[in-house]
Motif scaffolding. Sequence first.
Motif, PDB file in Angstrom:
ATOM      1  N   ALA A  23       0.934  -1.274  -0.162  1.00 48.49           N
ATOM      2  CA  ALA A  23       0.207   0.065  -0.019  1.00 48.49           C
ATOM      3  C   ALA A  23       0.884   1.189  -0.012  1.00 48.49           C
ATOM      4  O   ALA A  23       0.788   2.367  -0.726  1.00 48.49           O
ATOM      5  N   ARG A  24       1.871   1.212   0.866  1.00 46.31           N
ATOM      6  CA  ARG A  24       2.790   2.458   0.792  1.00 46.31           C
ATOM      7  C   ARG A  24       3.587   2.708  -0.608  1.00 46.31           C
ATOM      8  O   ARG A  24       3.835   3.703  -0.745  1.00 46.31           O
ATOM      9  N   ARG A  25       3.762   1.523  -1.199  1.00 44.61           N
ATOM     10  CA  ARG A  25       4.580   1.768  -2.384  1.00 44.61           C
ATOM     11  C   ARG A  25       3.615   1.870  -3.524  1.00 44.61           C
ATOM     12  O   ARG A  25       3.911   2.217  -4.559  1.00 44.61           O
ATOM     13  N   GLY A  26       2.222   2.191  -3.171  1.00 42.04           N
ATOM     14  CA  GLY A  26       1.332   2.281  -4.305  1.00 42.04           C
ATOM     15  C   GLY A  26       0.645   1.113  -5.022  1.00 42.04           C
ATOM     16  O   GLY A  26       1.176   0.856  -6.072  1.00 42.04           O
ATOM     17  N   GLY A  27       0.135   0.308  -4.190  1.00 46.62           N
ATOM     18  CA  GLY A  27      -0.374  -1.083  -4.546  1.00 46.62           C
ATOM     19  C   GLY A  27      -1.540  -0.970  -5.483  1.00 46.62           C
ATOM     20  O   GLY A  27      -1.848  -0.019  -6.362  1.00 46.62           O
ATOM     21  N   VAL A  28      -2.630  -2.008  -5.213  1.00 46.83           N
ATOM     22  CA  VAL A  28      -3.946  -2.078  -6.224  1.00 46.83           C
ATOM     23  C   VAL A  28      -4.568  -0.986  -5.852  1.00 46.83           C
ATOM     24  O   VAL A  28      -4.907  -0.331  -4.806  1.00 46.83           O
ATOM     25  N   THR A  29      -5.179  -0.240  -7.060  1.00 48.86           N
ATOM     26  CA  THR A  29      -6.083   0.909  -6.941  1.00 48.86           C
ATOM     27  C   THR A  29      -7.571   0.254  -6.567  1.00 48.86           C
ATOM     28  O   THR A  29      -7.834  -0.890  -7.238  1.00 48.86           O
ATOM     29  N   PHE A  30      -8.146   0.901  -5.822  1.00 43.58           N
ATOM     30  CA  PHE A  30      -9.536   0.582  -5.603  1.00 43.58           C
ATOM     31  C   PHE A  30     -10.596   2.016  -5.689  1.00 43.58           C
ATOM     32  O   PHE A  30      -9.985   2.998  -5.363  1.00 43.58           O
ATOM     33  N   SER A  31     -11.817   1.485  -5.997  1.00 41.99           N
ATOM     34  CA  SER A  31     -12.477   2.923  -6.128  1.00 41.99           C
ATOM     35  C   SER A  31     -14.090   2.389  -5.527  1.00 41.99           C
ATOM     36  O   SER A  31     -14.417   1.270  -5.560  1.00 41.99           O
ATOM     37  N   VAL A  32     -14.690   3.331  -5.021  1.00 42.62           N
ATOM     38  CA  VAL A  32     -16.171   3.280  -4.694  1.00 42.62           C
ATOM     39  C   VAL A  32     -17.088   3.796  -5.687  1.00 42.62           C
ATOM     40  O   VAL A  32     -16.810   4.858  -6.263  1.00 42.62           O
ATOM     41  N   VAL A  33     -18.082   3.155  -5.873  1.00 44.55           N
ATOM     42  CA  VAL A  33     -18.905   3.483  -7.005  1.00 44.55           C
ATOM     43  C   VAL A  33     -20.407   3.886  -6.418  1.00 44.55           C
ATOM     44  O   VAL A  33     -20.847   3.326  -5.253  1.00 44.55           O
ATOM     45  N   ASP A  34     -20.777   4.868  -7.180  1.00 45.08           N
ATOM     46  CA  ASP A  34     -22.165   5.344  -7.006  1.00 45.08           C
ATOM     47  C   ASP A  34     -22.928   4.589  -7.642  1.00 45.08           C
ATOM     48  O   ASP A  34     -23.255   4.447  -9.000  1.00 45.08           O
ATOM     49  N   VAL A  35     -23.836   3.682  -6.869  1.00 43.66           N
ATOM     50  CA  VAL A  35     -24.670   2.421  -7.369  1.00 43.66           C
ATOM     51  C   VAL A  35     -25.611   3.005  -8.318  1.00 43.66           C
ATOM     52  O   VAL A  35     -26.386   2.237  -9.116  1.00 43.66           O
ATOM     53  N   GLY A  36     -26.011   4.261  -8.239  1.00 43.90           N
ATOM     54  CA  GLY A  36     -27.214   4.920  -8.941  1.00 43.90           C
ATOM     55  C   GLY A  36     -26.743   4.909 -10.459  1.00 43.90           C
ATOM     56  O   GLY A  36     -27.417   4.974 -11.355  1.00 43.90           O
ATOM     57  N   ASP A  37     -25.583   5.472 -10.639  1.00 37.89           N
ATOM     58  CA  ASP A  37     -25.077   5.692 -12.225  1.00 37.89           C
ATOM     59  C   ASP A  37     -23.859   5.069 -12.461  1.00 37.89           C
ATOM     60  O   ASP A  37     -23.427   5.170 -13.547  1.00 37.89           O
ATOM     61  N   GLY A  38     -23.074   4.273 -11.441  1.00 38.45           N
ATOM     62  CA  GLY A  38     -21.997   3.376 -11.951  1.00 38.45           C
ATOM     63  C   GLY A  38     -20.923   4.242 -11.891  1.00 38.45           C
ATOM     64  O   GLY A  38     -19.766   3.827 -12.612  1.00 38.45           O
ATOM     65  N   VAL A  39     -20.713   5.462 -11.503  1.00 42.41           N
ATOM     66  CA  VAL A  39     -19.657   6.242 -11.570  1.00 42.41           C
ATOM     67  C   VAL A  39     -18.787   6.215 -10.414  1.00 42.41           C
ATOM     68  O   VAL A  39     -18.953   6.566  -9.460  1.00 42.41           O
ATOM     69  N   PRO A  40     -17.372   5.982 -10.585  1.00 39.59           N
ATOM     70  CA  PRO A  40     -16.522   5.926  -9.296  1.00 39.59           C
ATOM     71  C   PRO A  40     -16.403   7.454  -8.825  1.00 39.59           C
ATOM     72  O   PRO A  40     -16.314   8.138  -9.716  1.00 39.59           O
ATOM     73  N   HIS A  41     -16.580   7.448  -7.487  1.00 37.92           N
ATOM     74  CA  HIS A  41     -16.383   8.696  -6.710  1.00 37.92           C
ATOM     75  C   HIS A  41     -15.598   8.815  -5.771  1.00 37.92           C
ATOM     76  O   HIS A  41     -15.226   9.760  -5.259  1.00 37.92           O
ATOM     77  N   GLY A  42     -15.088   7.796  -5.225  1.00 39.45           N
ATOM     78  CA  GLY A  42     -14.059   7.835  -4.214  1.00 39.45           C
ATOM     79  C   GLY A  42     -13.024   7.017  -4.048  1.00 39.45           C
ATOM     80  O   GLY A  42     -12.442   6.324  -3.071  1.00 39.45           O
ATOM     81  N   GLY A  43     -12.038   7.021  -5.187  1.00 36.51           N
ATOM     82  CA  GLY A  43     -11.183   6.114  -5.306  1.00 36.51           C
ATOM     83  C   GLY A  43     -10.017   6.413  -4.329  1.00 36.51           C
ATOM     84  O   GLY A  43      -9.919   7.237  -3.811  1.00 36.51           O
ATOM     85  N   GLY A  44      -9.068   5.174  -4.172  1.00 37.55           N
ATOM     86  CA  GLY A  44      -7.919   5.256  -3.420  1.00 37.55           C
ATOM     87  C   GLY A  44      -6.964   4.443  -3.823  1.00 37.55           C
ATOM     88  O   GLY A  44      -7.018   3.686  -4.902  1.00 37.55           O
ATOM     89  N   ARG A  45      -5.774   4.163  -2.795  1.00 35.19           N
ATOM     90  CA  ARG A  45      -4.670   3.262  -3.266  1.00 35.19           C
ATOM     91  C   ARG A  45      -4.873   2.452  -2.021  1.00 35.19           C
ATOM     92  O   ARG A  45      -4.960   2.634  -1.254  1.00 35.19           O
TER      93      ARG A  45
END
Length: 341
Positions: free
Chosen positions: A314-336
């Motif tokens: 995680a500290r080295r910049g691992g897998v990207t994850f994102s939180v999706v607004d299930v109303g329209d399928g648009v990611p809105h809260g991504g992180g590492r």
Amino acid sequence: MSEPGTPGVSVVICAYTEDRWEDVLAAVASVRAQSRPALETLLVVDHNRALLDRLDREYKETGDVRVLANAGPRGLSAGRNTGIAAARGEIVAFLDDDAVAGRDWLKYFAEAYADPRVMAVGGRTEPVWASGRRPAWFPEEFDWVVGCTYRGLPRGRVRVRNVLGGNASFRRDAFDAAGGFATGIGRDGNKRPLGGEETELCIRLSRARPDAILLIDDRAVIHHRVPGARERFRYFRTRTYAEGLSKALVARSVGARKGLESERRYTTRVLPAGVARGLRDALLARPGGAGRAGAIVAGVLTAAGGYVVGSVRARRGGVTFSVVDVGDGVPHGGGRGGGGD
């Protein structure tokens, strides 16, 4: 259909392999046999065209079962998000594709939502061992390894930090407030058995809605099949390591203090008591006592190793994850995050 004046419940079952064909049919049948009927059952198929077509044919004449293709990336989180987006019920419940629900499962879920502050309700998941009985060495404190309720969780209907995703329900408003399941955290049928996506979501929900109440009601029972391969120590070791990776990713998303809050109590109180019971049973010449004590120690060390590896990634910049607004399928809260292969 739901009864007048009660919230409609949509049940989401995510499937990914034809190897579980009979299990999926049994899961759907258990939903259709509920004492408190579901509004609908949504079968979400994870990027498997053959299974999608087969289920379409199986349920094409039914009005209460809809078959959907996962509209997001491969994995359980995106499959659940697809079901949430399509659901018509005020409550969305989740059932594993290799589990069957007790007859009153939805009844107990629905009753809890009479309190408008309740945003999520989970239940109790009982293992159904392929061998017919629990392996003597397998500690009840680690039943989460096989997707089941483990020793140390509170009994009755009680408030909790998070529910367990294979036997859980959420008010639809919860997803409007917090978004859906984070992709990149949970399981992908073809990769390491990661988890933690429901923990991350529940913590995020509690932050978005500080007044939210999350419950477990252990009367809402499902029975989860445990295949023979998961009764072996090799899987136990793999799954505990993957849990460490997952916890590192959850901590990266929501912070270590909240992300490991329940785990601290579990490792400092529940597990030492389990080791003591195992050693006592060994002294009394009871079967499996030493094995259970050893498995608890091994599980802690393996999970800790996974957490360290996941934290470094995680500290080295691992897998990207994102939180999706299930109303329209648009990611809105991504992180590492860390974790993954």
